[in-house]
Design an enzyme around this catalytic site. Structure first.
Site, mmCIF file in Angstrom:
data_model
loop_
_atom_site.group_PDB
_atom_site.id
_atom_site.type_symbol
_atom_site.label_atom_id
_atom_site.label_comp_id
_atom_site.label_asym_id
_atom_site.label_seq_id
_atom_site.Cartn_x
_atom_site.Cartn_y
_atom_site.Cartn_z
ATOM 1 N NE ARG A 18 -2.074 -1.127 3.566
ATOM 2 C CZ ARG A 18 -2.206 -0.399 4.667
ATOM 3 N NH1 ARG A 18 -3.144 0.506 4.771
ATOM 4 N NH2 ARG A 18 -1.405 -0.598 5.691
ATOM 5 C CG ASN A 36 -3.738 -4.117 3.919
ATOM 6 O OD1 ASN A 36 -3.321 -4.205 2.772
ATOM 7 N ND2 ASN A 36 -2.938 -3.940 4.949
#
Length: 91
Positions: A18, A36
């Site tokens: 990320r 997530n």
């Protein structure tokens, strides 16, 4: 203008996916978000010029060196006015 919803499967959590994606997205001049999911996948929406979105999608299919991408599912969605690229909470 193109906006896509993306679901990434593989070893993509806990490997900097990320955070690296946020940097790639900002460098590519796209907007959107990444997060997530509790099932171990990473979910994102990316919006911008088609070339820029494609550049981010290309990176997403490989990910960071510490991870392993098994599959990427891309769905085109309706663009809307948005600024910046951000990390959002896990769902």
């Amino acid at each position: 203008m193109r906006r896509v919803h993306v679901l990434v499967r593989g070893d993509v959590q806990g490997v900097g996916y990320r955070f690296t994606m946020q940097s790639v997205a900002r460098d590519s001049d796209v907007t959107g978000w990444v997060r997530n999911r509790r099932d171990g996948t990473v979910e994102a929406e990316v919006q911008g010029d088609s070339q820029h979105v494609d550049r981010v999608l290309e990176w997403m299919s490989v990910g960071p060196p510490t991870g392993h991408v098994e599959s990427v599912t891309v769905t085109d969605v309706e663009p809307f006015d948005e600024s910046g690229f951000r990390l959002v909470a896990t769902v």
